[in-house]
Design an enzyme around this catalytic site. Structure first.
Site, PDB file in Angstrom:
ATOM      1  N   GLU A 280     -15.853  30.784  63.744  1.00 30.40           N
ATOM      2  CA  GLU A 280     -14.985  30.389  62.818  1.00 30.40           C
ATOM      3  C   GLU A 280     -15.547  29.733  61.614  1.00 30.40           C
ATOM      4  O   GLU A 280     -15.197  30.035  60.289  1.00 30.40           O
ATOM      5  CB  GLU A 280     -14.148  29.078  63.335  1.00 30.40           C
ATOM      6  N   GLU A 283     -16.544  33.052  59.618  1.00 32.94           N
ATOM      7  CA  GLU A 283     -15.386  33.519  59.117  1.00 32.94           C
ATOM      8  C   GLU A 283     -14.900  32.946  57.904  1.00 32.94           C
ATOM      9  O   GLU A 283     -14.806  33.511  56.795  1.00 32.94           O
ATOM     10  CB  GLU A 283     -14.324  33.385  60.154  1.00 32.94           C
ATOM     11  N   CYS A 300      -6.851  27.204  67.131  1.00 36.67           N
ATOM     12  CA  CYS A 300      -7.187  26.465  68.454  1.00 36.67           C
ATOM     13  C   CYS A 300      -5.899  26.045  69.230  1.00 36.67           C
ATOM     14  O   CYS A 300      -5.824  25.758  70.373  1.00 36.67           O
ATOM     15  CB  CYS A 300      -8.013  25.482  68.183  1.00 36.67           C
ATOM     16  N   SER A 320      -7.221  32.076  61.375  1.00 37.27           N
ATOM     17  CA  SER A 320      -8.575  32.614  62.048  1.00 37.27           C
ATOM     18  C   SER A 320      -8.176  33.344  63.213  1.00 37.27           C
ATOM     19  O   SER A 320      -7.251  33.283  63.955  1.00 37.27           O
ATOM     20  CB  SER A 320      -9.391  31.335  62.421  1.00 37.27           C
ATOM     21  N   LYS A 359      -0.890  25.832  76.580  1.00 36.55           N
ATOM     22  CA  LYS A 359      -1.928  26.838  76.971  1.00 36.55           C
ATOM     23  C   LYS A 359      -1.430  27.806  78.158  1.00 36.55           C
ATOM     24  O   LYS A 359      -2.157  29.075  78.323  1.00 36.55           O
ATOM     25  CB  LYS A 359      -3.159  25.879  77.260  1.00 36.55           C
ATOM     26  N   GLU A 362       0.126  30.525  76.274  1.00 36.89           N
ATOM     27  CA  GLU A 362      -1.018  31.301  75.643  1.00 36.89           C
ATOM     28  C   GLU A 362      -1.865  32.179  76.755  1.00 36.89           C
ATOM     29  O   GLU A 362      -2.210  33.148  76.110  1.00 36.89           O
ATOM     30  CB  GLU A 362      -2.086  30.193  74.966  1.00 36.89           C
ATOM     31  N   GLU A 367      -2.477  40.166  74.233  1.00 37.33           N
ATOM     32  CA  GLU A 367      -3.646  40.350  73.329  1.00 37.33           C
ATOM     33  C   GLU A 367      -4.610  39.361  73.852  1.00 37.33           C
ATOM     34  O   GLU A 367      -5.910  39.679  73.216  1.00 37.33           O
ATOM     35  CB  GLU A 367      -3.206  40.078  71.925  1.00 37.33           C
ATOM     36  N   CYS A 503      -5.358  17.053  70.619  1.00 37.20           N
ATOM     37  CA  CYS A 503      -5.055  17.268  72.132  1.00 37.20           C
ATOM     38  C   CYS A 503      -5.281  15.979  72.975  1.00 37.20           C
ATOM     39  O   CYS A 503      -4.701  16.171  74.061  1.00 37.20           O
ATOM     40  CB  CYS A 503      -6.228  18.196  72.231  1.00 37.20           C
TER      41      CYS A 503
END
Length: 580
Positions: A280, A283, A300, A320, A359, A362, A367, A503
């Site tokens: 990141e 990037e 994230c 990102s 999550k 996710e 993908e 988190c």
């Protein structure tokens, strides 16, 4: 500050004039029972459990919304008050699915606790209960309307704090239910799976989708190589499930427990967080140097990503392309690790222990399967891990400290602070500043991006560049910030976390009673433990992690390389809110 003199149960008090009777009573050490009340989130007086007698008032009043005033006289423990509370509670119980022995919230249920405190030994009313269908379609959240007490905490959290607004009260009177409109499943509305509704629910009406059986089956399968990774926020919250104070660090004992449970390898997601920073950070540097799309926005938080796909699709190119750390970990294990150990990737089962219910959603994204296999096979919350440890008969409090396995067992302090709001930003700045300037810095704390303010802004001087950064947590705050950007506000780099506090306060973390602390105070306490662990480590910058350097030299070549993009990066697409 203007103050007023009042009297509660014969005790004279001087309190701020903006207090409610409930707040004044708490300050006086007088406990008034509540059920719907949640400070700063749900203060609506709906449940009537907190009623008190006010001198001069014609009826009992809800203490959570009744304001103090000069000369106010309150009685909180009269026969009328006690009987009113008990009747209210019995009426709630008469229409409640009372399967406490098999409920995930047993012994951590506010309704159960109230029944004990108010000495309810029998229920004098027989409710006309009907069995409503349980919504189990979502990969993250189970909604059981048979346990709902109509407190509306979840409604307030979803609508007012997260501004997602997919849960509301439906119908009226005895037929009132709480859930999505038109009896839709949470899976069929723009729910972000953040799980904040679970955290504020006082009972078992909302809970995470349990995946513990799948993990036990994988561990028992001798053909599978089952590895587990733990996110940074787990180590400062897991202890609470075993009666330890909020914010107790249990890293070593957590590792020992996981090894005792039979995993073939126990690893640290923080190492993958260091890997994320390298990708990141690269990037960000490339976008700044090459006039790329700015601001760069962190990716994230899966709850934020889904929110962005639904509500702010015009910013998808700003996200990102980096996968989140635990997904990077899975990709590394089913490629680099599989080849190094000579294991067929299809025989590797990756388990993520996460503070986040999103999550789970996710992990099922198509993908996120770099090598033709899902990067992560199962996601467990902190609460699910605690249940598995208890089921295993492990004496958690008396375990000796274990250590993570290599090659993903050594992490920097930068990886650790991912668990707190502002942590990803600070970790990135520690690395980006040194790469851009070519200098080494000893002062690496960026206090301007720490703390629990909803939106934090900072201008960081990096050589000739004045990098304008923003940190936001809670989806309602994210909405405010990105609307500002739509109106012309400019930034270089933005960190977004879906959950208030980051988190450490994820939807999969231990649930604390509303009597204990406010949501943000819990987040602050856990975050302090995160920063303590960072300060205790020798390596505190992601680019100095030797294990990450080895990953690049042996497999990924360099940050941002073609191979790194093949395994560690992804893409996102616009989602319809209510697809036809």
């Amino acid at each position: 500050m203007e103050k007023v003199s009042i009297m509660i149960d014969g005790k004279k008090l001087t309190v701020p004039s903006f207090y409610t009777v409930l707040e004044a009573s708490k300050e006086a050490g007088i406990k008034i029972p509540t059920l719907c009340y949640l400070k700063d989130i749900n203060e609506i007086g709906a449940c009537r459990m907190c009623v008190v007698e006010i001198e001069g008032a014609r009826s009992l009043q809800a203490a959570c919304v009744y304001p103090v005033s000069e000369g106010l006289k309150v009685r909180t423990n009269t026969p009328l008050v006690r009987e009113s509370r008990r009747v209210t509670l019995e009426l709630i119980l008469s229409n409640h699915d009372r399967k406490c022995l098999t409920c995930v919230r047993s012994r951590n249920c506010e309704l159960q606790a109230l029944s004990e405190e108010l000495n309810v030994e029998e229920i004098r009313f027989e409710g006309g209960r009907e069995s409503l269908p349980v919504d189990q379609v979502s990969p993250s959240i189970v909604r059981d309307p048979n346990k709902c007490v109509l407190c509306r905490r979840c409604v307030s959290m979803c609508r007012n704090i997260q501004t997602v607004s997919v849960i509301e009260t439906n119908d009226r009177g005895f037929k009132t239910t709480v859930g999505p409109a038109f009896e839709l499943s949470l899976n069929d509305v723009p729910c972000t799976n953040c799980g904040q509704c679970i955290i504020v629910c006082p009972v078992g009406a909302l809970r995470e989708k349990d995946d513990t059986d799948r993990v036990w089956e994988a561990i028992a399968d001798e053909d599978m190589h089952v590895v587990v990774q733990t996110a940074p926020a787990i180590r400062v919250a897991l202890g609470e499930e075993f009666g330890e104070p909020i914010g107790t660090r249990v890293t070593g004992r957590m590792v020992s427990a996981l090894k005792s449970m039979g995993f073939d390898g126990v690893f640290d997601t923080d190492t993958a967080a260091d890997l994320t920073i390298l990708e990141e950070g690269t990037e960000l540097i490339e976008r700044i140097r090459n006039n790329g799309k700015l601001p760069l926005v962190t990716s994230c938080s899966p709850g934020w990503i889904k929110f962005c796909e639904h509500e702010f699709p015009d910013f998808l190119d700003n996200l990102s392309s980096c996968k989140s750390p635990h997904e990077m970990f899975g990709a590394v294990f089913k490629s680099y690790y599989a080849r190094k150990k000579g294991i067929d990737p299809s025989k590797i089962f990756v388990v993520s222990i996460m503070p986040c219910t999103a999550k789970k959603f996710e992990a099922g994204r198509p993908e996120l399967s770099a090598g033709g296999y899902a990067d992560v096979d199962a996601v467990l919350t902190t609460r699910e891990l605690a249940r598995m440890i208890k089921e295993s008969g492990i004496d958690f409090k008396n375990l000796e400290n274990g250590t993570f396995d290599d090659p993903m067992g050594e992490a920097s302090g930068a990886g650790v602070i991912f668990g707190a709001t502002g942590g990803v930003m600070e970790a990135a700045l520690r690395t980006v500043k040194e790469i851009l300037t070519g200098e080494t810095f000893d002062e690496i704390e960026y206090n301007e991006v720490r703390g629990t303010r909803g939106i934090k802004e900072a201008v960081i001087e990096i050589g000739d560049l004045k990098l304008k950064a923003a940190v936001v947590h809670g989806l309602g705050n994210a909405r405010k910030l990105f609307n500002k950007i739509r109106d012309g506000e400019e930034y270089h780099f933005i960190e977004v976390m879906a959950c208030p506090g980051g988190c450490v306060n994820g939807g999969g973390q231990p649930i604390q009673s509303s009597f204990v602390k406010s949501v943000m105070n819990i987040a602050k306490t856990r975050a302090r433990a995160i920063y303590d662990e960072d300060e205790s480590l020798i390596i505190r910058k992601s680019h100095e992690n030797e294990n990450v350097k080895k990953l690049y030299s042996e497999f990924f070549d360099s940050p941002g390389s073609h191979k790194a993009h093949e395994y560690l990066h992804t893409h996102y697409e616009k989602r319809e809110n209510y697809p036809v």
